[in-house]
Design a protein around this motif. Structure first.
Motif, short mmCIF file in Angstrom:
data_model
loop_
_atom_site.label_atom_id
_atom_site.label_comp_id
_atom_site.label_asym_id
_atom_site.label_seq_id
_atom_site.Cartn_x
_atom_site.Cartn_y
_atom_site.Cartn_z
N GLY A 27 5.81 -15.69 -0.50
CA GLY A 27 5.14 -15.23 -1.22
C GLY A 27 4.14 -14.56 -1.50
O GLY A 27 4.04 -13.60 -0.28
N VAL A 28 2.60 -14.14 -1.71
CA VAL A 28 1.61 -12.62 -1.86
C VAL A 28 1.28 -13.06 -0.44
O VAL A 28 0.64 -12.11 0.12
CB VAL A 28 0.78 -13.00 -2.81
CG1 VAL A 28 -0.53 -14.38 -2.41
CG2 VAL A 28 -0.38 -11.82 -2.74
N GLY A 29 0.94 -14.24 0.34
CA GLY A 29 0.68 -14.18 2.15
C GLY A 29 1.35 -12.85 2.48
O GLY A 29 1.05 -13.19 3.74
N ARG A 30 2.11 -12.42 2.47
CA ARG A 30 2.79 -11.76 3.45
C ARG A 30 2.69 -10.48 3.55
O ARG A 30 2.93 -9.98 4.25
CB ARG A 30 4.92 -11.79 2.87
CG ARG A 30 5.85 -13.14 2.99
CD ARG A 30 6.64 -12.94 2.06
NE ARG A 30 6.66 -12.83 1.12
CZ ARG A 30 7.61 -12.19 -0.22
NH1 ARG A 30 9.10 -12.36 0.70
NH2 ARG A 30 7.66 -12.61 -1.03
N LEU A 31 1.75 -10.48 2.26
CA LEU A 31 1.29 -9.34 1.98
C LEU A 31 0.08 -8.88 2.83
O LEU A 31 0.10 -8.10 4.09
CB LEU A 31 0.21 -8.81 0.83
CG LEU A 31 -0.29 -7.38 0.32
CD1 LEU A 31 0.01 -6.18 0.61
CD2 LEU A 31 -0.62 -7.73 -1.28
N GLU A 32 -1.03 -10.02 2.92
CA GLU A 32 -1.56 -10.05 5.13
C GLU A 32 -1.30 -10.23 5.93
O GLU A 32 -1.69 -9.32 6.57
CB GLU A 32 -2.25 -11.92 3.92
CG GLU A 32 -3.55 -11.73 5.28
CD GLU A 32 -4.23 -13.16 5.16
OE1 GLU A 32 -4.94 -13.55 6.60
OE2 GLU A 32 -3.91 -13.90 4.04
N TRP A 223 -3.10 -7.93 -4.81
CA TRP A 223 -2.38 -9.94 -4.63
C TRP A 223 -3.47 -9.51 -5.76
O TRP A 223 -2.70 -10.53 -6.03
CB TRP A 223 -3.25 -10.02 -3.60
CG TRP A 223 -4.67 -10.16 -3.32
CD1 TRP A 223 -5.32 -8.81 -3.25
CD2 TRP A 223 -5.99 -11.19 -3.64
NE1 TRP A 223 -7.00 -9.46 -3.70
CE2 TRP A 223 -7.36 -10.24 -3.73
CE3 TRP A 223 -5.70 -12.43 -3.47
CZ2 TRP A 223 -8.08 -10.98 -3.78
CZ3 TRP A 223 -7.06 -13.20 -3.54
CH2 TRP A 223 -8.16 -12.64 -3.75
N LEU A 224 -3.47 -9.21 -7.06
CA LEU A 224 -4.66 -9.52 -7.80
C LEU A 224 -3.37 -9.74 -9.01
O LEU A 224 -3.91 -10.12 -9.74
CB LEU A 224 -5.77 -9.51 -8.09
CG LEU A 224 -6.59 -9.74 -7.29
CD1 LEU A 224 -8.18 -8.96 -7.16
CD2 LEU A 224 -6.95 -11.18 -6.79
N MET A 225 -2.81 -8.86 -8.43
CA MET A 225 -1.04 -7.88 -9.46
C MET A 225 -0.41 -9.76 -9.77
O MET A 225 0.24 -9.72 -9.00
CB MET A 225 -1.20 -7.27 -9.45
CG MET A 225 -1.82 -5.55 -9.91
SD MET A 225 -1.43 -4.40 -8.78
CE MET A 225 -2.76 -3.90 -9.14
N GLY A 256 -14.31 -4.40 -0.67
CA GLY A 256 -14.59 -5.78 -0.66
C GLY A 256 -13.31 -6.20 -1.96
O GLY A 256 -13.25 -7.32 -2.08
N ILE A 257 -12.30 -5.97 -2.74
CA ILE A 257 -11.02 -5.41 -3.35
C ILE A 257 -10.40 -6.68 -2.56
O ILE A 257 -9.84 -7.91 -3.27
CB ILE A 257 -11.09 -4.48 -4.16
CG1 ILE A 257 -11.90 -3.79 -5.62
CG2 ILE A 257 -9.53 -5.33 -4.70
CD1 ILE A 257 -10.97 -2.94 -6.02
N SER A 258 -10.07 -6.16 -1.44
CA SER A 258 -9.29 -7.44 -0.42
C SER A 258 -9.97 -8.42 -0.08
O SER A 258 -10.79 -8.80 -0.43
CB SER A 258 -8.69 -6.30 0.68
OG SER A 258 -8.00 -4.97 0.62
N GLY A 259 -8.79 -9.21 -0.12
CA GLY A 259 -8.80 -10.58 0.05
C GLY A 259 -9.44 -11.14 1.18
O GLY A 259 -10.47 -11.68 1.64
N HIS A 260 -9.11 -9.75 2.02
CA HIS A 260 -9.02 -9.99 3.52
C HIS A 260 -9.86 -8.74 4.25
O HIS A 260 -8.97 -7.76 3.90
CB HIS A 260 -7.73 -11.12 4.61
CG HIS A 260 -8.08 -12.42 3.95
ND1 HIS A 260 -7.31 -12.66 2.92
CD2 HIS A 260 -7.90 -13.44 4.39
CE1 HIS A 260 -6.82 -13.67 2.53
NE2 HIS A 260 -7.69 -14.41 3.80
N LEU A 261 -10.58 -8.56 5.33
CA LEU A 261 -10.69 -7.51 5.66
C LEU A 261 -10.40 -7.96 7.11
O LEU A 261 -11.07 -8.93 7.91
CB LEU A 261 -12.39 -7.30 5.34
CG LEU A 261 -12.71 -5.99 6.07
CD1 LEU A 261 -12.08 -4.82 5.22
CD2 LEU A 261 -14.52 -6.01 6.18
N VAL A 262 -10.21 -7.45 8.20
CA VAL A 262 -9.74 -7.10 9.67
C VAL A 262 -10.85 -6.19 10.16
O VAL A 262 -10.93 -4.71 9.14
CB VAL A 262 -8.61 -6.70 10.26
CG1 VAL A 262 -8.41 -6.58 11.05
CG2 VAL A 262 -8.01 -8.19 9.91
#
Length: 268
Positions: A27-32, A223-225, A256-262
């Motif tokens: 799913g979308v988790g692959r993007l992260e 990830w929001l699309m 801050g738009i991303s769900g996660h930040l590294v």
């Protein structure tokens, strides 16, 4: 010997469900997942460097790191995760807490915290975990930590149309204010967590004795699309999505738009 810090029972119970092993694999988790790989591979030293994967879960990242030739030790407080990760070729897994690492000083070339900071609502605990990473990494070594962005929950709940439910809306508005996500009840979507403002993370690195060197938003707005899962299934479109997120990954106004930040730092 001091007693190791305790991990909240609701957090252990959440991860004992076993969902984490598949979250980044479909799913979308692959993007992260793919974007985390991209960011880390730019900064990692050449294998066979020693990597400590703190809070590494079932070994989703440890697996590819070992395949790339790194010597990987994984530490996690969840028994199921340790059992899963310890079965992976080239990965050694054991129990431990990010705030009191079972690791020698200067023992690793890289320390990763790709999950622990999610579940440390108190700033002192987050700085403690980063300071432990600094202690365990060699001088000049790399420390990379992931955080959930402050408004990730708001975006996600709105995207899934749960925001129109009064209970979910009230909870979401509350933790979007101060970043503190409570365990909630049986209908809760997540567990005790902290959603960070990207601007506060470099200060926590600095207070832990680390030199910040970069911040990278992982998913951008993709990830929001609506069609993103199908896009990721298509090789050409997947590369376009990755390129688009890569293009804006360190733009300060869009972090801050991303769900996660590294966030990446080094021990001076």
């Amino acid at each position: 010997m001091t007693q190791p810090p305790s991990v909240r029972e609701e957090i252990l119970a959440y991860y004992a469900q076993g969902k984490e092993d598949t979250r980044l694999r479909r799913g979308v988790g692959r993007l992260e997942f793919w974007r985390t790989q991209e960011v880390l591979r730019r900064h990692l030293p050449e294998p066979p460097a020693r990597v400590l994967d703190v809070g590494g879960g079932s070994g989703v990242h440890a697996e590819w790191l070992a395949r790339d030739g790194y010597a990987v030790d994984l530490i996690d407080p969840v028994p199921l995760h340790v059992e899963q990760a310890d079965r992976l070729p080239g990965v050694s897994a054991r129990f431990g807490d990010a705030r009191q690492l079972p690791a020698d000083d200067d023992a690793y070339d890289v320390v990763l915290l790709l999950g622990p900071l999610y579940h440390l609502p108190e700033r002192a605990d987050r700085v403690c975990a980063l300071a432990e990473a600094r202690r365990a990494v060699r001088p000049g070594g790399l420390v990379a930590a992931a955080t959930i962005n402050r408004y990730a929950g708001l975006h996600d709940v709105l995207r899934e149309e749960r925001y129109f439910h009064p209970l979910h809306r009230a909870r979401t508005d509350a933790y979007a204010t101060d970043g503190r996500h409570g365990a909630g009840g049986e209908d809760a979507l997540f567990t005790t967590a902290y959603f960070a403002d990207p601007a506060e993370v470099p200060g926590e690195f600095t207070d832990a004795g680390l030199v910040p060197v970069g911040q990278y938003g992982l998913e951008g707005a993709a990830w929001l699309m609506g069609g993103v899962e199908e896009w990721l299934d298509d090789e050409d479109r997947r590369e376009a999505v990755l390129a688009a997120t890569r293009r804006i990954e360190s733009e300060p106004t869009l972090l801050g738009i991303s769900g996660h930040l590294v966030s990446v730092g080094r021990r001076a």
